[in-house]
Motif scaffolding. Structure first.
Motif, short mmCIF file in Angstrom:
data_model
loop_
_atom_site.label_atom_id
_atom_site.label_comp_id
_atom_site.label_asym_id
_atom_site.label_seq_id
_atom_site.Cartn_x
_atom_site.Cartn_y
_atom_site.Cartn_z
N TRP A 93 0.84 -1.20 0.00
CA TRP A 93 0.00 0.00 0.00
C TRP A 93 0.88 1.25 0.00
CZ3 TRP A 93 -0.78 4.07 3.39
CH2 TRP A 93 -1.96 4.81 3.23
N ARG A 94 1.89 1.26 0.89
CA ARG A 94 2.80 2.41 0.96
C ARG A 94 3.54 2.61 -0.36
NH1 ARG A 94 4.76 4.68 5.62
NH2 ARG A 94 3.75 4.06 7.52
N GLU A 95 3.99 1.51 -0.95
CA GLU A 95 4.71 1.58 -2.22
C GLU A 95 3.85 2.22 -3.30
OE1 GLU A 95 6.01 -1.76 -5.39
OE2 GLU A 95 6.77 -2.07 -3.36
N ARG A 96 2.60 1.80 -3.39
CA ARG A 96 1.70 2.34 -4.41
C ARG A 96 1.41 3.82 -4.17
NH1 ARG A 96 0.56 3.77 -8.86
NH2 ARG A 96 -1.60 3.87 -9.49
N VAL A 97 1.16 4.21 -2.91
CA VAL A 97 0.92 5.62 -2.59
C VAL A 97 2.16 6.43 -2.95
CG1 VAL A 97 0.47 7.28 -0.74
CG2 VAL A 97 -0.83 5.16 -0.84
N ALA A 98 3.35 5.93 -2.61
CA ALA A 98 4.59 6.63 -2.93
C ALA A 98 4.73 6.84 -4.44
CB ALA A 98 5.79 5.87 -2.37
N GLU A 99 4.38 5.83 -5.23
CA GLU A 99 4.46 5.94 -6.69
C GLU A 99 3.53 7.03 -7.21
OE1 GLU A 99 3.46 2.09 -8.18
OE2 GLU A 99 5.34 1.19 -7.51
N VAL A 100 2.32 7.07 -6.69
CA VAL A 100 1.35 8.09 -7.12
C VAL A 100 1.85 9.49 -6.76
CG1 VAL A 100 -0.99 8.97 -6.74
CG2 VAL A 100 -0.62 6.52 -7.07
N LEU A 101 2.36 9.65 -5.55
CA LEU A 101 2.86 10.95 -5.12
C LEU A 101 4.09 11.36 -5.92
CD1 LEU A 101 2.46 10.56 -1.26
CD2 LEU A 101 1.00 11.88 -2.81
#
Length: 128
Positions: free
Chosen positions: A44-52
């Motif tokens: 989840w953190r990885e995906r949020v980081a990618e979007v940001l």
């Protein structure tokens, strides 16, 4: 809920240990019904980081979510990691009337202690 539901904590711990993001879940929290798929916190953190990272304006926040950063990983013990305190949903929608927001689904982090009820499965509505 004043004391987190042990079964829900066990489900979250299983998702964490299996590294699966396929468990559909719908939860009721104060003011909202949220439906989506559970994901391990790291994914989840990885995906949020990618979007940001992809956003010029939000890029500075990306490192906060990158693997190994933030409160969720600081000082973590095996015991704490085995007993999650939050659910991490992706493809999640807040159900409002006959539709979900956002339309494409979002990323939500929900404190397990705030969940008053839940069910396995994701709910979807249709105009039909």
């Amino acid at each position: 809920m004043s004391k987190p539901d042990g079964l829900l904590v066990d489900i979250a711990a299983t998702v964490e240990s299996e590294h699966s993001n396929q468990m559909p879940l719908t939860v009721v929290v104060p003011g909202a019904v949220i439906t989506g798929r559970l994901a391990p916190e790291a994914l989840w953190r990885e995906r949020v980081a990618e979007v940001l990272e992809a956003s010029e304006h939000l890029k500075p926040f990306s490192p906060l979510f990158a693997s190994g950063a933030g409160e969720g990983s600081r000082g973590r013990t095996k015991e704490r990691a085995a007993r999650p305190t939050h659910l991490h949903l992706h493809l999640a929608k807040i159900l409002q009337g006959s539709f979900g927001l956002p339309h494409t689904g979002g990323m939500y982090r929900i404190a397990i202690e705030d969940i008053s009820s839940w069910t396995i499965g994701d709910l979807s509505y249709s105009d039909q």
